[in-house]
Design an enzyme around this catalytic site. Structure first.
Site, short mmCIF file in Angstrom:
data_model
loop_
_atom_site.label_atom_id
_atom_site.label_comp_id
_atom_site.label_asym_id
_atom_site.label_seq_id
_atom_site.Cartn_x
_atom_site.Cartn_y
_atom_site.Cartn_z
N SER A 222 0.84 -1.19 0.00
CA SER A 222 0.00 0.00 0.00
C SER A 222 0.88 1.25 0.00
CB SER A 222 -0.97 -0.04 1.18
OG SER A 222 -2.01 0.90 1.01
N ASP A 338 -8.95 -5.47 -5.68
CA ASP A 338 -8.53 -4.41 -4.76
C ASP A 338 -9.27 -3.14 -5.16
OD1 ASP A 338 -7.29 -2.49 -3.21
OD2 ASP A 338 -5.25 -3.16 -3.65
N HIS A 369 -7.23 -5.91 -1.05
CA HIS A 369 -6.06 -5.04 -0.90
C HIS A 369 -4.91 -5.77 -0.21
CE1 HIS A 369 -3.86 -1.38 -0.74
NE2 HIS A 369 -3.90 -1.27 0.58
#
Length: 617
Positions: A222, A338, A369
């Protein structure tokens, strides 16, 4: 008696100059320990695998910037975990490095600090309430324990650092600004003897990294996956390989979609200024300066939450624009479902890196994710590019995709992504509203126009399952008699008119009938999605109010995907207006009229039109 006899034996052999068994054992234990490799992978070395014998230390690395305006170069807080042999035996090892704005904690998750999404489009929103300043949680000398158990036993050193303006790192967070690229660059420079490290944030006592080869691999997920790419765009010497997992490669693409104001999945109402507040945990004395300059002046002056138009502010936070210096080997990872950091973030970068010619592999899975590649893939990558072991990883398959019913650790290899056998198949809608229309391979003229009425009260999943509703248009293929493999980007060309100057436009590609099993995920039926602002039908940088009743044509891509649609399903194109999970929530009632004769859909099907034709016979 035994001890006495052993003593006499020791004296006797010593007089003859012959080493005893005990001496031989001691000589073995004093041999230098080093990394071990098997089948092209770094192996766990027992002497490296005892945390009690690891050296842990923290320090501050001086950068080349002053982002907090105090007249001094900012210093980044860094921690190091390394095998003791790097101290006792002079062993030099490569580094696995993760940097993050999250190591010292984050701000409040109270939804009241997000933007209120209940507003009319292209109007000035009321200012949101700022997340209160919070105290950084710092446990010196360990910023994080991530990756330590995986890599230190295999003969790597693990390094972490806090991003500017977070934890005990100096400076201001900029959420994609240049200092977030230059901060990890400074750490890599320090690891190679080109930058200074200090034992304290403001002192002059230096510390050097004389225990490393200087070869660095970065990894993270991320935001932490964004920063390896950011560092690589500086072209810094020593950064040999990166493994970005679900990286945000453009903050514009994170908070906008084809100019439409769109929020990341699960964070309805988030924008770049909220993320700034959420991570800002630096020195309270400097916070007022950072808030004033970075958030209140730069962000609020440029991020344009009214029109959503692309501008220089956003261009400066798009790493696709900065790839020229990048030379590190890239193992990219992402998930097709995601909806936080949508898969186009990795796809657009990997596409550009192919043209650039750097070593590249892509790993995709079907989950949400996050989700690193299997350890064997990461190990081979870092072993090849950090240790220089010729394991042939550059000749492996370029794409690894986890199929629908497989474990994430068991991907299927492909020559590339998108699948080289995928060809665009064009589909045309047939009228059927307010029920469902057809989606056919042949264009049938005089389908006319159909109208939908916006109502954000209904979720996209509800609209897709409705047999009859005025709030969406839904067009279905015949029932599939054979599985269909989709690989790549679906695109839509649509001609539409609005009864208001502004409107949301949302498009889903779905698989029906809907799977309502208790343990089914909402993504089971969502093939892919896309959003767009009709006001920007001809330009990302300039919007214009829609004239009532005038038809505008625009073409845009949905999110990239790789999915096998099983026999027995129908593929559906759903067109609606406001998507309650992602867009703003205007008052219900906006009418969108779609000209079916000027609307078409292109789906990348493995095998192309011929394969799809056989699958609906």
């Amino acid at each position: 008696m035994n001890q006495f006899f052993q003593f006499l034996t020791f004296i006797f052999f010593a007089a003859l100059g012959i080493p005893t068994l005990a001496q031989n054992e001691n000589s073995v234990s004093t041999e230098k320990v080093g990394p071990v490799f098997k089948d092209g992978e770094a192996q766990i070395v027992p002497e490296f695998n005892d945390p009690d014998y690891w050296i842990r230390e923290d320090l501050w690395v001086e950068t080349e910037f002053d982002s907090d305006g105090d007249g001094k170069r900012d210093r980044m807080h860094v921690d190091v975990t390394r095998p003791r042999q790097t101290e006792t035996e002079g062993l030099k090892l490569p580094v696995v490095y993760e940097t993050s704005p999250y190591f010292a904690g984050t701000g409040s998750l109270d939804r009241k600090y997000l933007w209120n999404v209940k507003q009319e489009l292209h109007t000035t929103p009321p200012r949101r309430e700022h997340v209160p300043q919070f105290t950084a949680k710092v446990n010196r000398p360990i910023l994080s324990k991530s990756h330590v158990k995986d890599w230190v036993p295999r003969g790597f050193i693990v390094v972490h650092s806090s991003s500017p303006g977070t934890g005990l790192s100096q400076g201001c967070p900029t959420v994609g600004g240049d200092n977030e690229s230059l901060a990890p660059k400074a750490v890599i420079d320090w690891l190679n003897g080109r930058a200074k490290g200090f034992t304290t944030p403001d002192g002059n006592k230096e510390v050097t990294a004389n225990w490393t080869t200087g070869k660095v691999g970065m990894i993270g997920t991320s935001y932490n996956g964004t920063l390896p790419l950011a560092a690589a765009t500086t072209g810094v010497e020593g950064l040999e390989a990166i493994i970005p997992v679900a990286p945000n490669t453009s903050y514009y693409h994170y908070y906008r979609s084809n100019v439409l104001i769109r929020h990341p999945g699960g964070w309805l109402g988030e924008d770049i200024d909220y993320l700034y507040d959420w991570i800002h945990s630096g020195n309270p004395e400097r916070c007022a300066y950072c808030d004033s300059i970075i958030r209140d002046k730069e962000m609020y002056g440029n991020f344009d939450r009214i029109s959503g138009d692309y501008n220089d502010f956003w261009a400066g936070r798009d790493y696709l624009n900065d790839l020229e210096p990048l030379k590190a080997a890239v193992l990219m990872a992402h998930a097709f479902n995601d909806w936080n950091v949508v898969p186009e973030h990795s796809y657009r970068i990997s596409k550009a890196l192919k043209e650039k010619g750097v070593p590249l592999q892509i790993f995709y899975h079907q989950g949400g994710h996050g989700g690193e590649p299997p350890m064997i893939m990461m190990n081979r990558w870092f072993t090849r590019y950090l240790f220089g072991i010729d394991n042939g990883v550059e000749n492996d398959s370029k794409a690894w995709i986890v199929r629908e019913n497989d474990e994430r650790t068991d991907p299927t290899p492909y020559k590339d992504y998108p699948n080289p056998e995928a060809k665009p198949v064009q589909f045309f809608p047939q009228k059927g509203a307010p029920k469902t229309g057809g989606l056919t391979l042949s264009k049938k003229p005089k389908q006319g126009k159909e109208t939908l009425v916006d109502n954000v009260s209904f979720s996209g999943s509800t609209l897709a399952q409705a047999e009859n509703t005025e709030h969406r248009l839904l067009f279905l293929t015949p029932i599939l008699t054979k599985d269909i493999h989709i690989s790549g980007e679906t695109s839509i060309t649509i001609s539409l008119a609005s009864n208001k100057p502004a409107a949301n436009l949302s498009v889903w590609l779905v698989s029906l009938p809907w799977n309502n099993r208790r343990n089914a995920k909402i993504t089971d039926n969502i093939i892919t999605r896309g959003w767009a602002d009709p006001q920007n039908y001809k330009s990302l940088t300039e919007s214009e109010p829609l004239k009532k009743g005038k038809f505008y044509e625009m073409t845009f891509n949905l999110q990239p995907d790789d999915q096998v649609i099983p026999a027995g399903q129908q593929i559906g194109l759903m067109i609606f207006s406001s998507d309650r999970d992602f867009t703003l929530w205007p008052n219900p009632g906006t009418k969108l009229t779609v000209d079916l004769d000027a609307t078409s859909l292109s789906i990348p099907v493995v095998g192309g039109t011929a394969t799809f034709s056989k699958a609906i016979q």
